[in-house]
Design a protein around this motif. Structure first.
Motif, PDB file in Angstrom:
ATOM      1  N   UNK A   1      -9.577  45.544  -1.928  1.00 41.23           N
ATOM      2  CA  UNK A   1     -10.580  45.730  -0.875  1.00 41.23           C
ATOM      3  C   UNK A   1     -10.097  45.051   0.400  1.00 41.23           C
TER       4      UNK A   1
ATOM      5  N   UNK B   1      -9.668  42.332 -10.830  1.00 42.59           N
ATOM      6  CA  UNK B   1     -10.651  43.299 -10.366  1.00 42.59           C
ATOM      7  C   UNK B   1     -11.793  42.575  -9.673  1.00 42.59           C
ATOM      8  N   UNK B   2     -12.113  41.399 -10.242  1.00 42.10           N
ATOM      9  CA  UNK B   2     -13.213  40.615  -9.669  1.00 42.10           C
ATOM     10  C   UNK B   2     -12.885  40.182  -8.249  1.00 42.10           C
TER      11      UNK B   2
ATOM     12  N   UNK C   1     -11.536  44.086  -6.365  1.00 42.16           N
ATOM     13  CA  UNK C   1     -12.259  45.335  -6.539  1.00 42.16           C
ATOM     14  C   UNK C   1     -13.354  45.529  -5.502  1.00 42.16           C
ATOM     15  N   UNK C   2     -13.807  46.760  -5.397  1.00 43.03           N
ATOM     16  CA  UNK C   2     -14.846  47.081  -4.419  1.00 43.03           C
ATOM     17  C   UNK C   2     -16.203  47.028  -5.095  1.00 43.03           C
TER      18      UNK C   2
END
Lengths: 301, 470
Positions: free
Chosen positions: B39, B427-428, B431-432
């Motif tokens: 992101x 991902x944390x 990520x979006x």
């Protein structure tokens, strides 16, 4: 605090659902194949037990066959001995008759001689009886006869300087039983000229000579005793085989049930687990459906 | 003293910055499901007056608006490094697990089609010969069963060889792919360096490059470290694979024959240089399979075949066949030499049932002619019962294979969990989150509206000012 994104939720849900489905699949595999061990890594110790038991079952099957085969052999021997015993008793009766018949005519003596010779032929036939392609009393002979037409022993073992080579059947991992009886053992050693066929032959030739005949009667009794002892021996062995057969079949049951306990699925347990897994899977699906739907987007107007 | 129109300028920078922020939000939303996307965030900075006061150039201005030039990608370099290591371990252990489960399939145990069942079949046939040593049927059964067993051992060995060959080919393809990926990374390095020097955004290019590095980590255990001008250096087991826009080529060396593993094992080397590298990831898994795991079980099957032949031949030699001749070799290497037996060339050397030596009694001892003795058949049958016999050795091998395979599976499960956690942490960070983007969108929208309002207020103000003169 961990930041959670929609994608992470989707991935985690998918991973969770996958785990659930994999467990479900594993149980299903077990139920449909009926086996808990389909490869060694499913349970190395179970594999060991299973392989040992399978080997045990194969061995036990073989021992079962050996026992049946041995029983056939011994039964045939027993029958032959019993037949010959009764024939030999007839010879003894005739001998006694010849001894007592000082006033008998030459023709009736001749009749006795003929009958004794006939019985001898018949007993020779019995002694050469063949089971599974082998003469019953021939020891380990490669030929097809135990005695030739003159009544001389042509088998191997027990005579002519060759030791008895027992024919055995394996009835368990550690035990064998002898199933044959050589001619010399049953009918006397031919070397001394006192075996069954020589004695009966001499009876036939001495019907007119009471002195010689009474010696023959003594020899005949000796042969008869030997035959009785042989029959008893065969009977004992047959009963050992019978015991072995019943041990063998109960062992077969034991082994089969052990294999089943090691390899086969416990149906109630597995079905129960399957049900629980199903409930878990459905709950996971339900929860995922609930969690993945909403975003802030649903509430912005 | 502030200029009359400076307020308008402030409003203009605000409008521009909020719009740019909304564009970035749009980019985030568009890529929320793109693999490897990190992101992005607009770094807004307030613009102030003159930073360094001077005698005639002082200013008591309020600020001059906002700048939104810089867009950064959000990722955690530490977690990326962890991910490269964990991905390599997971890939390596996956191959190890696959290898062992294929070996398990090659042995087909426990069951009715494996070598054990075939061994039992052969012993049972000898048991039948023991029952009736002159029966040609029982004798030819021994030959048939032995032939089946020989075929079973050969098939297992052939399966293992096939597996080895597949690994070798797989490694070749993998190294080709690694070389191609390394070139792509080098090209991206160059593009990023040029863009950085020209002060252009490189976020998307960097994301793409990071994905490729992660792919290399999976394939060969690569790790990366940052270099000048936004470039990265990729290294594998101590060797530098990509530096700037140059790459080092890798090739597979070593014999493609599993028999040569001890002398010329397959390995990954640099070209030029011929230096062997310590590969990780899938390549490590395949190399271990080819140099350790598969050869171990190949050798086990070979020595199984040899032991079986040695024991059978030795027992057979003490007996005599139906024609009174001493027993010859039952098994050999197909050329009459039992000492050169492997599981591949194991051959049944007897074709005539009469030549099976079931008798212990020699023709001399039996009075000159061959006897129908059956003792040696039982002696051969008893080979199946000894604790040093082929059955016991084979069982031990299968059990240890089971232990090894289940250990590999457990290790993989644990490693997958660790890898999964690291990926989740990445991902944390990168990520979006739609909720966040939505609230940002609202925030920027409101700020944009407010800046618009500012323009209209200043307009009114100027109106008032100009109308005063009338």
């Amino acid at each position: 605090m961990m930041r959670i994104t929609q994608r992470a939720v989707a991935q985690n849900s998918l991973a969770g659902l996958n785990t659930n489905l994999a467990a479900y699949n594993r149980l299903n595999e077990r139920l449909t194949s009926g086996k808990t061990i389909s490869k060694p890594s499913d349970s190395p110790t179970g594999t060991n037990t299973s392989m040992l038991t399978r080997q045990g079952i194969a061995g036990n099957d073989q021992y079962g066959r050996n026992i049946t085969d041995g029983t056939t052999f011994l039964d045939a021997t027993d029958t032959a001995l019993q037949d010959m015993l009764s024939q030999l008793r007839r010879v003894r009766d005739l001998t006694v008759q010849a001894l007592n018949g000082g006033a008998q005519s030459a023709s009736s003596q001749q009749a006795i001689a003929t009958e004794v010779s006939g019985i001898r032929e018949s007993m020779l036939g019995q002694a050469n009886q063949v089971v599974q392609g082998r003469p019953l009393f021939g020891g380990v002979t490669g030929g097809s006869k135990a005695y030739d037409s003159t009544g001389a022993y042509v088998g191997v073992g027990g005579a002519n300087g060759v030791a008895v080579q027992p024919l055995e059947r394996r009835i368990s991992d550690v035990e064998t039983i002898r199933v044959d009886l050589t001619g010399p053992e049953a009918f006397g050693d031919p070397a001394g000229g006192k075996d069954l066929f020589s004695v009966v032959k001499s009876v036939a030739s001495h019907v007119d000579d009471t002195t010689a005949l009474s010696d023959d009667l003594k020899d005949l009794d000796g042969v008869l005793d030997g035959l009785l002892a042989a029959a008893a021996d065969v009977g004992t062995r047959a009963s050992r085989l019978e015991t072995a057969a019943s041990v063998n079949s109960s062992q077969a049951l034991n082994l089969t049930s052990r294999l089943s306990a090691t390899e086969d699925v416990d149906l109630p347990k597995t079905i129960m687990e399957m049900q629980m897994q199903q409930v878990g899977y459905q709950a996971a699906l339900q929860a995922t459906a609930q969690v993945m739907q909403p975003t802030l987007l649903d509430f912005l107007r | 003293m502030t200029g009359t129109f400076s307020g308008l300028n402030t409003a203009r920078t605000a409008l521009w910055a909020q719009q740019r922020a909304m564009d970035v939000t749009g980019q985030n939303i568009a890529n929320m499901n793109t693999d490897g996307y990190s992101r992005q965030r607009v770094d807004m900075q307030s613009l102030g007056g003159t930073a360094v006061p001077a005698l005639y150039a002082t200013s008591n201005n309020v600020g001059e608006g906002v700048s939104a030039d810089k867009v950064t990608r959000i990722r955690d370099a530490f977690l990326e490094g962890r991910a490269q290591l964990e991905h390599a371990s997971t890939a390596s252990m996956t191959v190890a697990d696959d290898t062992l489960s294929q070996i398990e399939q090659a042995f087909r145990e426990p069951g009715d089609t494996g070598i054990q069942a075939q061994l039992s079949g052969m012993w049972a046939a000898w048991g039948d010969v023991h029952n009736n040593s002159t029966d040609p049927g029982a004798r030819s059964e021994v030959l048939q069963r032995t032939e089946t067993l020989v075929a079973g051992i050969r098939t297992t060995r052939a399966n293992l060889d096939d597996q080895w060959d597949a690994d070798y080919e797989g490694l070749g393809t993998l190294v080709d792919d690694v070389n191609a990926t390394a070139s792509s990374i080098a090209e991206l390095n160059q593009a990023i360096r040029r863009a950085t020097q020209a002060n252009l955004p490189t976020n998307e290019l960097a994301d793409k490059r990071d994905s490729l590095v992660l792919k290399l980590s999976d394939q060969i255990g690569a790790t990366s470290s940052p270099a000048e001008d936004g470039a990265i250096t990729v290294s594998v087991g101590g060797a530098t694979l990509v530096q700037g826009d140059t790459t080092l080529k890798l090739v597979v060396q070593g014999s493609n024959d599993p028999d040569d593993v001890a002398t010329d094992p397959p390995r990954v080397v640099t070209s030029p240089g011929n230096t062997a590298i310590r590969a990780g990831g899938t390549a490590e898994g395949r190399l271990t399979a080819m140099t350790v795991t598969v050869p171990k079980y190949r050798n086990a099957v070979d020595s199984l075949a040899r032991d079986l032949a040695t024991q059978l031949n030795a027992a057979h030699a003490t007996g005599y066949d139906l024609d009174g001749n001493a027993g010859g070799n039952i098994l050999d290497d197909g050329a009459g030499d039992p000492s050169k037996i492997t599981a591949k060339n194991l051959t049944l050397a007897v074709s005539d049932g009469r030549k099976l030596a079931a008798a212990t009694l020699s023709p001399t001892a039996a009075g000159g002619s061959p006897s129908a003795d059956n003792t040696n058949a039982d002696a051969i049958y008893q080979l199946s019962l000894t604790s040093t016999g082929t059955d016991a050795t084979y069982r031990k091998m299968i059990v240890s294979l089971g232990v090894e395979a289940s250990t590999a599976t457990n290790r993989l499960t644990t490693q997958s969990a660790i890898g999964g956690q690291v990926d989740a942490s990445r991902e944390s960070v990168s990520g979006v989150n739609l909720d966040k983007e939505m609230s940002n969108l609202l925030q920027y929208q409101h700020a944009y509206a407010a800046a618009g309002q500012l323009v209209s207020s200043i307009n009114d103000m100027l109106d008032t000012l100009i109308n005063m003169v009338r």
